[in-house]
Write an enzyme that holds these catalytic residues in place. Structure first.
Site, PDB file in Angstrom:
ATOM      1  N   GLY A 126      -0.216 -21.844  -3.553  1.00 36.65           N
ATOM      2  CA  GLY A 126      -0.236 -20.521  -4.191  1.00 36.65           C
ATOM      3  C   GLY A 126      -1.330 -19.666  -3.606  1.00 36.65           C
ATOM      4  CE1 TYR A 162       1.207 -20.509 -16.207  1.00 39.86           C
ATOM      5  CE2 TYR A 162      -0.371 -20.534 -18.016  1.00 39.86           C
ATOM      6  CZ  TYR A 162      -0.100 -20.526 -16.658  1.00 39.86           C
ATOM      7  OH  TYR A 162      -1.143 -20.543 -15.762  1.00 39.86           O
ATOM      8  NE  ARG A 210      -1.365 -13.517   1.132  1.00 46.38           N
ATOM      9  CZ  ARG A 210      -2.407 -12.722   1.395  1.00 46.38           C
ATOM     10  NH1 ARG A 210      -3.618 -13.245   1.522  1.00 46.38           N
ATOM     11  NH2 ARG A 210      -2.232 -11.428   1.520  1.00 46.38           N
ATOM     12  CE  LYS A 268      -1.409 -24.210 -15.212  1.00 48.32           C
ATOM     13  NZ  LYS A 268      -1.472 -24.206 -13.725  1.00 48.32           N
ATOM     14  CG  PHE A 282      -6.096 -12.608  -9.500  1.00 46.26           C
ATOM     15  CD1 PHE A 282      -6.956 -11.804  -8.765  1.00 46.26           C
ATOM     16  CD2 PHE A 282      -6.429 -12.906 -10.812  1.00 46.26           C
ATOM     17  CE1 PHE A 282      -8.129 -11.309  -9.319  1.00 46.26           C
ATOM     18  CE2 PHE A 282      -7.591 -12.413 -11.379  1.00 46.26           C
ATOM     19  CZ  PHE A 282      -8.437 -11.626 -10.631  1.00 46.26           C
TER      20      PHE A 282
END
Length: 613
Positions: free
Chosen positions: A59, A204, A61, A208, A63
Site C-alpha cells: 500500500g 473494517y 502509495r 482489521k 497516505f
C-alpha cells in the site's frame, strides 16, 4: 489496496511556463546525468560493502505509507520496494523533483504492482526483502464486508505466507485502535491489555482485528518476527479523508454543530510520527536481544501522546483554514433517532443511487465518545516518542491545504456548481435528480407511475393484501408480455431482462442475513436492558418509538400518498431554492431554544432563600 489517484496540487501559470523553457530542460538533463553517475557509484559502494538491504511497503502509495517510504529512503539504510495496486507508479509534481523521484531514478526505490488478494504477486513483491511494512488496507469509510475481508484478512494471510516463503525476517503490520472499540463505549487511556470486543463497530474494524490476530499468531513461524502498530486518528499533509471531508462539511454549512457536550477527548497522531513508530518497531525486532523477544508478537498503540478535545482539534483545523469553529451543541441522544432514520432511508434507497450518508448511529457515537490510548508500553519497549508535536503537526497540516482555504472557495464560488445541501442529503444520485426536478423526464415518469399506483390500487380503498396482490398481478402480466415480444418491432429494439436480474448474489444474501441477525441481536439486547429495569432513558426511548410507530401505523395508504408524495417532491425542491433563508431561521430557532434551556436550568439550579424581616 489503497487509493492511488494523485493529489490535486495548485500550480501557477508562471511555474508551468518556467518548466518548459530550454534553460530548465538543460538543467534537467544535467541533473539526470548526475543521478546516473550517483546510481553507478552507489551500486559500486553497495557491492564493496555488502548486499543492499531491501524492505517492502505494501500500500506504498497510501497516505501514511508515502511518509514511511520517504523516511526509509531518507535514513540511507534501506532500498525500498513500493508495492501497490496500480499497474505503474504516478508521482505527484512535488515528488518527481523530490526525494522519491531521485530514489526511483537511482534505483534505491522501485515500484511493484501487486494485489494482496493474489498470493503469487505478493510473493514476487517480497522476494529478497529483509523486512516488510504491511500498510495496505481499503478505505475505512466503505462499509463493505466482502471487500474488507478479502484485503484485510485474506490479503494479510497472503503477506504472512509470502514472508515465510521468502524468508523475510521482520513483518510490521499497520493495525488500528478500532480493533478494541465496540462502537458504543468510549475508551479513556486504554492500553494493550484491552481485549477484542464481541462485536465491532463496522466491517473494517472487525477484519482489521482478525488480521492483527493472524499476524500475532504467525510470530516465530519460519524465523519471522512480527509486530502490530495501532496508530490513532492519523492526520497530516496528503490526507484525503479527514481534512477534505471536514472542509466539505464546512462549505455545506454542517460544521457549526457539536455533537454531544464537546468535552470528549481524542488521541490524534501526526503522520510522520506514525512512520517513525513503524521504524522504531522494525529496529527493535532487528536488535536480536531481549528487547526483540519482548516486542515480537505484540501490538502497540501509537499516538502523539497529547490528548485533546475532539471538537477543539476540529476547530483548530477549521479556523486555520479560515472557517468558523463549531459552536452549537446538540445532545447525542437527540441526533440518534435522526441518524437511525437516515440509515434506514439509505438501506432502502441505496440500490437507486443514494450514496453513503455521513449521519449514521456509529458516526454519532464516534463524534461524542472518548478515544484516548496509553503509549507507555510503546515508549518503553520500542523506544518511540513523537518527533513532531501536535501543535507543529496542525500547523504543517493547515499549511499543506492552501487550495482548501475559505478565501479560495469564496473566489471560486461564483463559477462553481457546488451541490446543494438538499442534493447532498439525497445522495447526489438518481434520487436527488428525481426529487429536485433536475432530471425532469425521470421526475415526470416517477410521478406518472405513482399516479397510476394511486389511481388503480390506493384510491379504490383496497386492503393492503388486495393492493399488493393486484400490483404483483400487473407486474407478472407485464413481464409475460415483455418476454414474448420479438427482439425488434418497427426498428425499435426490446432488450430482454436476464433471469440473473431477479437473483440475489451470494454476497448480497450473506449481507442480508448478517443485517437481519444484527437487528435481531440489537432488539434482544434492548429487551434484556428493559428487563433489568435500570435504564430509564432506554425505557422512554422505546416507549416514544412505539408511540410514533403506532401513530404511523394508523395512517392509511391514501393519506400517505395524498400528503407524503407531494410533500417529498415539494419540500426538497423548496429547500434547495431557499437554503440560506431556511438555515438562518433554523439557527435562530436553535439559538433561542438553547437560550431558553440555559435560563430554565439556571432558575432550576439556583437555590431560593427566604429571608424573614
Amino acid at each position: 489496496m489503497t487509493e492511488t489517484e494523485t493529489h490535486d496540487l495548485q500550480w501557477t501559470g508562471e511555474a508551468r511556463k518556467a518548466t518548459k523553457t530550454s534553460e530548465e530542460n538543460g538543467k534537467k538533463k544535467a541533473i539526470h546525468h548526475q543521478r546516473r553517475k550517483t546510481k553507478r557509484s552507489k551500486r559500486k559502494e553497495g557491492m564493496a560493502g555488502g548486499e543492499e538491504r531491501w524492505c517492502v511497503v505494501t500500500g506504498g502509495r497510501g497516505f501514511a505509507a508515502r511518509h514511511l517510504v520517504e523516511m526509509l529512503i531518507r535514513s540511507g539504510k534501506w532500498s525500498v520496494r513500493i508495492a501497490d495496486l496500480a499497474p505503474d507508479i504516478k508521482l505527484d509534481p512535488y515528488e518527481e523533483e523530490g526525494l522519491l523521484g531521485e530514489a526511483l531514478q537511482s534505483g534505491r526505490a522501485i515500484y511493484v504492482s501487486a494485489d494482496l488478494r493474489n498470493k503469487a504477486q505478493v510473493v514476487t513483491a517480497c522476494q529478497g526483502a529483509e523486512a516488510v511494512f504491511h500498510m495496505a488496507a481499503p478505505d475505512s469509510s466503505i462499509n463493505n464486508y466482502q471487500l474488507h475481508y478479502s484485503v484485510n484478512v485474506a490479503g494479510t494471510k497472503n503477506v504472512i505466507d509470502a514472508c515465510i516463503e521468502c524468508k523475510v525476517k521482520r513483518l510490521i503490520y499497520t493495525s488500528s485502535p478500532s480493533v478494541v472499540f465496540d462502537g458504543v463505549h468510549g475508551i479513556y487511556n486504554g492500553d494493550e491489555s484491552m481485549p477484542y470486543p464481541d462485536k465491532h463497530n463496522d466491517s473494517y474494524s472487525a477484519t482489521k482485528a482478525e488480521a492483527e490476530a493472524l499476524v500475532i499468531k504467525s510470530n516465530g513461524e519460519g524465523g519471522l518476527l512480527t509486530c502490530c502498530m495501532r496508530p490513532s486518528s492519523i492526520f497530516g499533509p496528503g490526507d484525503k479523508l479527514l481534512v477534505p471531508s471536514l472542509v466539505a462539511a464546512a462549505r455545506a454549512g454542517k460544521s457549526k454543530f457539536i455533537i454531544g457536550d464537546g468535552n470528549n477527548m481524542y488521541d490524534f497522531t501526526y503522520v510522520e510520527n506514525v512512520a517513525h513508530a513503524h521504524i522504531c518497531a522494525e529496529q527493535t525486532l532487528a536488535s536480536e536481544g531481549s528487547s526483540a523477544e519482548e516486542a515480537a508478537g505484540k501490538a502497540y498503540f501509537v499516538t502523539n501522546m497529547e490528548p485533546i478535545k475532539f471538537w477543539e482539534f476540529m476547530s483548530l483545523i477549521l479556523e486555520g483554514l479560515g472557517y468558523e469553529r463549531p459552536r452549537f451543541k446538540i445532545p447525542a441522544s437527540v441526533m440518534m433517532p435522526i441518524a437511525y432514520m437516515v440509515e434506514w432511508t439509505y438501506k432502502m434507497l441505496a440500490p437507486y443511487g443514494m450514496r453513503v450518508p455521513q449521519l449514521t448511529p456509529s458516526r454519532i457515537r464516534l463524534l461524542s465518545c472518548n478515544r484516548t490510548f496509553n503509549c507507555t508500553k510503546t515508549k518503553d519497549q520500542l523506544g518511540y516518542t513523537p518527533i513532531v508535536s501536535l501543535k507543529e503537526g496542525l500547523k504543517r497540516t493547515v499549511e499543506s491545504y492552501p487550495f482548501l482555504r475559505a478565501e479560495q472557495h469564496t473566489k471560486r464560488s461564483a463559477g462553481t456548481d457546488r451541490p446543494s445541501k438538499a442534493s447532498t442529503c439525497l445522495g447526489n444520485g438518481k434520487v436527488a435528480d428525481t426529487l429536485l426536478w433536475k432530471d425532469k423526464k425521470h421526475t415526470l415518469t416517477t410521478l406518472l407511475v405513482l399516479g397510476f399506483v394511486y389511481y388503480y390500487f390506493i384510491s379504490p380503498g383496497y386492503t393492503m393484501i388486495t393492493a399488493v396482490s393486484k400490483i404483483l398481478l400487473v407486474m407478472i402480466m407485464l413481464l409475460f408480455v415483455h418476454s414474448i415480444l420479438p427482439a425488434k418491432i418497427m426498428g425499435y429494439k426490446f432488450e430482454k431482462i436476464p433471469t440473473s436480474c431477479f437473483n440475489f448474489s451470494e454476497e448480497k444474501t450473506r449481507l442480508i442475513a448478517l443485517s437481519m441477525g444484527s437487528t435481531w441481536n440489537t432488539t434482544v439486547g434492548i429487551l434484556k436492558s428493559l428487563c433489568r429495569g435500570n435504564d430509564w432513558t432506554l425505557f422512554f426511548k422505546v416507549v416514544c418509538s412505539l408511540l410514533i410507530l403506532r401513530f404511523l401505523g394508523g395512517i392509511s395508504p391514501h393519506s400517505i400518498f395524498v400528503i407524503g408524495v407531494p410533500f417529498v417532491f415539494i419540500a426538497f425542491y423548496v429547500y434547495e431554492r431557499k437554503e440560506e433563508e431556511i438555515d438562518g431561521l433554523f439557527q435562530q430557532a436553535l439559538s433561542l431554544a438553547l437560550k431558553l434551556k440555559s435560563n430554565a436550568l439556571g432558575k432550576f439550579l439556583t437555590p431560593k432563600h427566604s429571608v424573614k424581616h
